[in-house]
Each structure stands twice: as C-alpha cells, then as structure tokens.
Motif scaffolding. Structure first.
Motif, PDB file in Angstrom:
ATOM      1  N   VAL A  30      31.364  44.842  58.868  1.00 13.82           N
ATOM      2  CA  VAL A  30      32.811  44.767  58.929  1.00 13.82           C
ATOM      3  C   VAL A  30      33.380  43.894  57.645  1.00 13.82           C
ATOM      4  O   VAL A  30      32.675  42.821  57.332  1.00 13.82           O
ATOM      5  CB  VAL A  30      33.476  44.158  59.952  1.00 13.82           C
ATOM      6  CG1 VAL A  30      34.987  44.189  59.857  1.00 13.82           C
ATOM      7  CG2 VAL A  30      32.960  45.166  61.255  1.00 13.82           C
ATOM      8  N   ALA A  31      34.114  44.587  56.858  1.00 12.24           N
ATOM      9  CA  ALA A  31      34.484  43.719  55.665  1.00 12.24           C
ATOM     10  C   ALA A  31      35.881  44.301  55.077  1.00 12.24           C
ATOM     11  O   ALA A  31      36.562  45.023  56.143  1.00 12.24           O
ATOM     12  CB  ALA A  31      33.526  44.538  54.502  1.00 12.24           C
ATOM     13  N   PRO A  32      36.467  43.619  54.148  1.00 20.21           N
ATOM     14  CA  PRO A  32      37.807  43.934  53.849  1.00 20.21           C
ATOM     15  C   PRO A  32      38.067  45.374  53.398  1.00 20.21           C
ATOM     16  O   PRO A  32      39.325  45.911  53.692  1.00 20.21           O
ATOM     17  CB  PRO A  32      38.176  42.868  52.670  1.00 20.21           C
ATOM     18  CG  PRO A  32      37.038  41.925  52.842  1.00 20.21           C
ATOM     19  CD  PRO A  32      35.819  42.389  53.553  1.00 20.21           C
ATOM     20  N   GLN A  45      39.933  40.110  62.370  1.00 21.69           N
ATOM     21  CA  GLN A  45      40.087  41.540  61.907  1.00 21.69           C
ATOM     22  C   GLN A  45      39.327  42.271  62.866  1.00 21.69           C
ATOM     23  O   GLN A  45      39.577  43.646  63.051  1.00 21.69           O
ATOM     24  CB  GLN A  45      39.118  41.531  60.712  1.00 21.69           C
ATOM     25  CG  GLN A  45      39.065  42.857  60.036  1.00 21.69           C
ATOM     26  CD  GLN A  45      38.175  42.916  58.756  1.00 21.69           C
ATOM     27  OE1 GLN A  45      37.607  41.781  58.525  1.00 21.69           O
ATOM     28  NE2 GLN A  45      38.031  43.797  58.095  1.00 21.69           N
ATOM     29  N   VAL A  46      38.318  41.776  63.792  1.00 18.94           N
ATOM     30  CA  VAL A  46      37.430  42.537  64.578  1.00 18.94           C
ATOM     31  C   VAL A  46      37.077  41.978  65.869  1.00 18.94           C
ATOM     32  O   VAL A  46      36.927  40.488  65.634  1.00 18.94           O
ATOM     33  CB  VAL A  46      36.311  43.199  63.873  1.00 18.94           C
ATOM     34  CG1 VAL A  46      35.321  42.030  63.241  1.00 18.94           C
ATOM     35  CG2 VAL A  46      35.600  44.276  64.893  1.00 18.94           C
ATOM     36  N   THR A  48      25.471  47.782  60.981  1.00 17.10           N
ATOM     37  CA  THR A  48      27.016  48.084  60.821  1.00 17.10           C
ATOM     38  C   THR A  48      27.706  46.782  60.209  1.00 17.10           C
ATOM     39  O   THR A  48      27.303  45.805  61.022  1.00 17.10           O
ATOM     40  CB  THR A  48      27.640  48.490  62.290  1.00 17.10           C
ATOM     41  OG1 THR A  48      27.006  49.665  62.697  1.00 17.10           O
ATOM     42  CG2 THR A  48      29.181  48.781  62.287  1.00 17.10           C
ATOM     43  N   GLY A  85      37.782  47.516  56.453  1.00 16.78           N
ATOM     44  CA  GLY A  85      36.608  48.638  56.389  1.00 16.78           C
ATOM     45  C   GLY A  85      35.509  48.172  57.551  1.00 16.78           C
ATOM     46  O   GLY A  85      34.957  46.972  57.878  1.00 16.78           O
ATOM     47  N   LEU A  86      34.702  49.343  57.959  1.00  9.49           N
ATOM     48  CA  LEU A  86      33.565  49.224  58.695  1.00  9.49           C
ATOM     49  C   LEU A  86      32.559  50.375  58.325  1.00  9.49           C
ATOM     50  O   LEU A  86      33.063  51.372  58.051  1.00  9.49           O
ATOM     51  CB  LEU A  86      33.975  49.352  60.172  1.00  9.49           C
ATOM     52  CG  LEU A  86      32.800  49.402  61.143  1.00  9.49           C
ATOM     53  CD1 LEU A  86      33.509  48.900  62.493  1.00  9.49           C
ATOM     54  CD2 LEU A  86      32.335  50.655  61.327  1.00  9.49           C
TER      55      LEU A  86
END
Lengths: 285, 90
Positions: free
Chosen positions: A235-237, B75-76, A233, A195-196
């Motif tokens: 980012v996560a699982p 992941q990014v 912003t 997720g973001l």
C-alpha cells in the motif's frame, strides 16, 4: 455506483465511480485513456512509442512516455536497482517475448541471463530518451499503476472513485474494500485513499523444461527472481508507488527480509509465501 | 449628667480624630515611588519573560513540527467484509 470494466494493457480494468449518471461519460473517457496508454507503452506493439524507442535507441518522445521513464528511473535509484525498467532483454531471453497468452512454453528460450541496469538518458530540454548499448525498456512493471493513477485523476472530480488495473489499484477519498488473494481466501483491506498493488509469481509463469519461469526478473541475475515469496502486496500513496514497492518487496528474496523492510519503511504489506503462509507487515494488522 | 456624658463623647472623638490624623501623616501619602525604580523592575520582568519564550521556542524547534491535534486518517486496515474488487498479480 457507476462501474465499467474492459480489457487493456494485458489485463482486466475495473472502474468504480460513486456519482450519478451524469458522470457516466467520465468512465468512457478513462477507458479511452487506458487504451491510449496501451498504444503508447506496449512492448508487444511494434508501432508503440516504446517499441519505436527500443528500435531506434534514441528518440524524441511524448510527455507521457517521458514522465513514465523518469518515474521508472527514479524508482530504480530509490530501490537500489531492484526495480529496473531495463529488464526487457532478460524477459525476452526467458521467453516472454509476446503477450502472455501467446507465450509458447514449447519454445525453449536462450535463458542466458541478460544484463540489466542499462544506461538510459533523459534529455528534458529536447524531450529525448536515449538508450545505452544493450539496454531496452520494459515498462510493464510500472505502466499499469501509472495508468490507474491517471484514470483516477479523470474520475475523482466527480466523486469517490477506484480504478483497478489487474491488481494495481488507485482510489480517491472514500471507503473501498479490496480483496487480497491468500491461500485461505480473500483478505479484505479497507482503503480510504491512495494505491495498492500486488506482484507475484502465481500468474504469468510458464514451464521451461524442468524449470519454472515467471515474469518478475531479478535485475541482479537477469533471471526470474528466486525466493520463498509467492505474492507481495503493498500500500502506498499512489498505485505507481505501490507497484514499485510490491516488486521491491517481492525481490527482497525471502519473506523475513521483505517484512523487515516493510516494517522499517512503514509500507503496509501482505506477504504470501510459496508454502501458503501469510505475513502482515508495515503496521498492517 | 447629660453634659458630662457629652464631654466624654467629645473627648473620645477628639482622641480618635487625633489618632487618625497621626496615622495619616505617618503613612507619608505624599511620598511618590521613584518612576525609575518601577521601570527597571518591569524591564527586568519583561527580560525574564522574553528569555523564557526564547527557551521555549528553541525547545519546540528541537521537538520538530507541531503534530496535528487529531491523528491523520489511517489509509488502510483489515476488515472482515466482502471485497468490492480484488487485487491479483499484475
């Protein structure tokens, strides 16, 4: 690539599914799911389950509201109160008492800081939520991310998928290029899964006299958060977690502290300051 | 002449046979190593090996869980490509 977009939960929702036409029905199912969640969680609908709970103060609720409130309370504990679902009265006090399009800046609100960190009890055995005196719930800070994760759960079995609920992004295994707004244009992040989310004061803001108000309430003051961060912003699982992380970083107050926290917790983050600087943190870049 | 050479060969062969017999007897091929000695040595070696395995296991526990052979998928990351969609303040 199958795509679909529609308005829901006060924003525009986009669905992407890398599958053939036989899976097109899943997009309609995901949209219906979003609309059902909006009907449950909107604080602007008097007949929503959330509004009924806020009005009745104690109520047996369905599994979705029960789960979401539990997640919100867990996030409050984990962020040591920076994320707080009991900011409802503060938002109303600052004028955000109707859908944002209808917020009337000419109506000067009672901007007395409203108390947050209200008592909320969840009784799992009876599926009952009870609100303490002066505590009302606003789930706007977590519901879209949660809904995006749920919608992704419907799409992902058919192929790589991405759900973007107005900036709360949830995606399954694939290669997804998501733009993050910065003063210099979009910074593109390549996400493979998870997720973001972005939180900020660049939208959903209004002028109250000579003061600028926005929707991100600092539970510590009961007023719109101050500080030099324009957007955060994270980012996560999952999108649910990313939404909480983004708000927590935004509410850190200043960009140096937010970056240090992102670095320490390993949360990839893009921080944009009010002066237009972009800071990458948490191992990004 | 021929019988003289033959006698020499016989004498040399006899000496060789005598030498081989003496060497064989001197080696005591009938004497067997006591079994108890062998078992004790093996037990000692096994005990040493076990102690080393235990030591290695303790060390591994202290180091924590075994890392996967390849790094997990990141992941990014930032790329210079146009975005499919964009995030904005929710």
């Amino acid at each position: 690539m199958l795509t679909r977009s529609f308005p829901a939960m006060g924003t525009e929702v986009e669905l992407f599914l890398d599958a053939d036409e036989r899976s097109a029905g899943l997009l309609a199912e995901a949209e219906a799911e979003f609309l059902r969640f909006e009907a449950l969680f909107s604080r602007f609908r008097p007949d929503s389950e959330l509004s009924l709970l806020n009005a009745e103060r104690t109520r047996q609720v369905g599994p979705e509201l029960l789960e979401l409130v539990q997640l919100a309370l867990g996030a409050r504990e984990r962020t040591e109160g920076r994320f707080d679902p009991t900011v409802h009265d503060a938002l109303v006090a600052w004028g955000y008492d109707r859908t944002f399009e209808l917020v009337d800046a000419s109506v000067v609100p009672d901007a007395t800081p409203a108390p947050c960190a209200g008592d909320v009890e969840v009784d799992l055995s009876e599926s009952r939520i009870s609100l303490g005196a002066g505590a009302s719930l606003d789930l706007g800070g977590i519901a879209k991310g949660w809904a995006a994760d749920r919608a992704l759960g419907r799409l992902a079995p058919a192929g790589p998928a991405l759900v973007n609920a107005g900036g709360d992004v949830s995606c399954s295994d694939g290669v997804w290029h998501v733009g993050v707004e910065t003063p210099a244009g979009h910074l593109t992040l390549e996400l493979t899964h998870g997720g973001l989310a972005t939180s900020g004061r660049d939208r959903r803001r209004w002028q109250q006299g000579d003061r600028e108000a926005h929707h991100l309430i600092d539970p510590a003051t009961g007023a719109p958060a101050a500080g030099d961060i324009l957007t955060a912003t994270a980012v996560a699982p999952t999108a649910t977690q990313a939404e909480v992380e983004a708000k927590s970083l935004f509410l850190a107050g200043d960009v140096a502290r937010a970056a240090a926290e992102a670095d320490e917790s390993g949360v990839p983050a893009v921080l944009v300051t009010r002066s237009g600087d972009v800071r990458l943190a948490g191992g990004l870049g | 002449m021929t019988s003289h050479i033959a006698r020499l060969y016989v004498a040399a062969g006899s000496l060789l046979a005598l030498f081989l017999a003496w060497a064989g007897i001197a080696a005591h091929p009938w004497k067997v190593q006591p079994a108890a000695d062998t078992t004790a040595a093996q037990a000692q070696a096994l005990a040493t090996y076990e102690a080393r395995l235990r030591s290695d296991a303790t060390l591994l526990k202290q180091l924590g869980p075994t890392q996967p052979s390849s790094a997990p998928t990141r992941q990014v990351r930032i790329v210079t490509l146009p975005p499919l969609t964009a995030t904005r303040t929710s």
